[in-house]
Design an enzyme around this catalytic site. Sequence first.
Site, short mmCIF file in Angstrom:
data_model
loop_
_atom_site.label_atom_id
_atom_site.label_comp_id
_atom_site.label_asym_id
_atom_site.label_seq_id
_atom_site.Cartn_x
_atom_site.Cartn_y
_atom_site.Cartn_z
N ASP A 149 -13.65 -5.08 -38.29
CA ASP A 149 -14.30 -3.84 -38.70
C ASP A 149 -13.55 -3.17 -39.86
OD1 ASP A 149 -16.35 -1.81 -37.84
OD2 ASP A 149 -14.55 -0.56 -37.73
N ASP A 151 -15.02 -7.96 -31.66
CA ASP A 151 -15.05 -7.04 -32.79
C ASP A 151 -13.72 -6.30 -32.84
OD1 ASP A 151 -17.95 -5.38 -34.09
OD2 ASP A 151 -15.88 -5.20 -34.80
N GLU A 156 -15.64 -7.22 -42.33
CA GLU A 156 -16.70 -6.33 -42.83
C GLU A 156 -16.06 -5.60 -44.00
OE1 GLU A 156 -17.29 -2.70 -41.00
OE2 GLU A 156 -19.39 -2.50 -41.54
N HIS A 204 -25.99 -3.95 -36.56
CA HIS A 204 -26.13 -2.73 -35.75
C HIS A 204 -25.98 -1.46 -36.57
CE1 HIS A 204 -21.94 -3.36 -36.34
NE2 HIS A 204 -21.68 -2.17 -35.91
N ASP A 205 -25.64 -1.63 -37.85
CA ASP A 205 -25.47 -0.43 -38.70
C ASP A 205 -26.67 -0.16 -39.58
OD1 ASP A 205 -21.96 -1.05 -39.36
OD2 ASP A 205 -22.92 0.25 -37.89
O1 TEU Z 1 -19.13 0.19 -40.20
C1 TEU Z 1 -18.57 0.72 -41.39
C2 TEU Z 1 -19.71 0.96 -42.27
O2 TEU Z 1 -19.83 0.36 -43.30
C3 TEU Z 1 -20.78 1.85 -41.80
O3 TEU Z 1 -20.36 2.60 -40.70
C4 TEU Z 1 -21.11 2.80 -42.95
O4 TEU Z 1 -19.88 3.13 -43.61
C5 TEU Z 1 -21.64 4.08 -42.41
O5 TEU Z 1 -22.73 3.76 -41.57
C6 TEU Z 1 -22.08 4.93 -43.60
O6 TEU Z 1 -23.35 4.50 -44.04
C7 TEU Z 1 -18.19 -0.20 -39.22
C8 TEU Z 1 -18.99 -0.51 -37.96
O7 TEU Z 1 -19.88 -1.60 -38.22
C9 TEU Z 1 -19.75 0.74 -37.58
O8 TEU Z 1 -20.62 0.51 -36.48
C10 TEU Z 1 -18.74 1.81 -37.23
O9 TEU Z 1 -19.44 3.02 -37.00
C11 TEU Z 1 -17.74 2.02 -38.39
O10 TEU Z 1 -17.25 0.82 -38.95
C12 TEU Z 1 -16.50 2.74 -37.87
O11 TEU Z 1 -15.81 1.86 -37.03
#
Ligand code: TEU
Length: 533
Positions: free
Chosen positions: A197, A99, A238, A309-310
């Site tokens: 990311d 990642d 992403e 995971h989000d």
């Molecule tokens: O996620 C970006 C993202 O789209 C989410 O964090 C979303 O913007 C946020 O939850 C608001 O709803 C990436 C990673 O997947 C995430 O785990 C990280 O926290 C984030 O970037 C920062 O690196």
Amino acid sequence: MKEFIKYLDWVIYQIYPKSFCDSDGDGIGDLAGITEKLDYIKDLGVNAIWLCPIFKSPQCDNGYDISDYRDIEPVFGTMRDFENLVANAKKRDIKIILDLVANHTSSEHFWFKEARKSKDNPYHDYYYWAKKPLNDWTDQFGGGSAWEYNEQTDEYYLHSFAVGQPDVNWDNPKVRQEFCDIVDFWIDKGVDGFRCDVLHLISKDFKNDLKWFGPHFHEYVNQLFGREKSKNLFTVGECYVDEKQITELCGEGRGELKSSFQFDHIFIGSKGRFAPIVTSMNEVVKIFDNWEKVTQKLDVLYPLFTDNHDQPWYNSKFGNDGVKRFESATALATMFFLGRGVPFIYQGQEVGFANSEYGDISAFDDIETLNFYKASVGKIDDKTLYKDINFGSRDNSRRPFAWNGEQGFGFTSAEKPWLPYATRSDRLNVESDLKNEKSVIKYYRDLLKLRKEVAAFRYGQYKSIYSDDGFIAYLREYDDEKYLVVCNFAGDREVDLGFKNKKLILTNNNAILSIKKDRFVQYDAAVYKILDE
Ligand code: TEU
């Protein structure tokens, strides 16, 4: 042959290392724990794993705040543990995807610790600084302004996410070279690819108030992944793309990314992560069908996914995680993973894991959830507040992976895991699922075996037959073979699909076998081989 065709043979399993398997009893998942579970992963039918960040990090955002891109976070183990994981994965023909967090570092990174010391520090313009906030941008975690004051230089720095995650300045050629070197370091370690990311944030345009897809975006991505050494990596962004952006980013010969996620089927009608939405699977079905048709027309590699995971568990949010949990989880898997594209399976969705119900904020860790709690507590009643938090928290999909029903659920021997267990771990775990007659894991194994054995599901043309009112039927056609995929997420129905001469080859409801007409109850999934017409 299109360069992306080979990736249609991949099935990628996303692992959140902190929550997958703890080998040393400290309550935190680690690399050695992943190595221990490679046979489980292989038996699923997976041939690539994407590891969420494993690099040195103070963990303010669970590893997405990196303080050393070339070293392993000690809680996850050592570089030797990583090398051992890679070696054991390769033995099983499992590829490794890391990642890459290139939009920001941790504020504990050497670069930032130097940069904030003085305006003439050689690392100062590795980041974005301003005498006062340049705009009214807020951070994506609901923490307030995206500009944080730095006393030593009497300036503000930009952080699109947490205060501890300062954005790096990609307009600085030294920063671009640093990330090329970081990518090359891990290529030399045997890594096969990167999930990137929020890569769309690396080029910004403050003058035009543009946070993402800025004027130099494609140039910077091409510099990173269009090089001789990096151009053959598997890369997925992403990047929240639309049709135009996925074409520009992933089109043949662009030398940028091989694929990129879109999120239309995740944030349907959403008024924000924590606002429970009322939506039917009807929207999901139509969005899936549309993106299949669009990416086929654009001839780009489409990432097939529901969970990560989000997000809270997709089956809890859009499907049924109660009495029809098996049927709903397997119908979702059938629709998505027999589609045209590369499947991404998030750890635990193959078990049918579900959201948790907690009524105390101490059961949560995610910075975005904690910010929402702080901003809301006392303003809305606790019942509503915890309903919203349990609905939308990222912690739902980060709770320790439940392998069995014993103390520690097979995740850890520690008294306490880093994050409280999912509230149904005693019933929803690998061991109990495999004992079920209706096993989600066994269905996933059959589904991925079918995908592997039948070229049409990997290379075939996608042809939409019907997609409305929560019901979808599509064909995958390749050479002279034709397969029909049917999933019913809405009410019971009898349809005339027009294929009289067909053989049922996979279903999550064996009762279908005995039905002559095309009758489907809610959450039925059925896959047919169309015989000579
Ligand atoms: O996620 C970006 C993202 O789209 C989410 O964090 C979303 O913007 C946020 O939850 C608001 O709803 C990436 C990673 O997947 C995430 O785990 C990280 O926290 C984030 O970037 C920062 O690196």
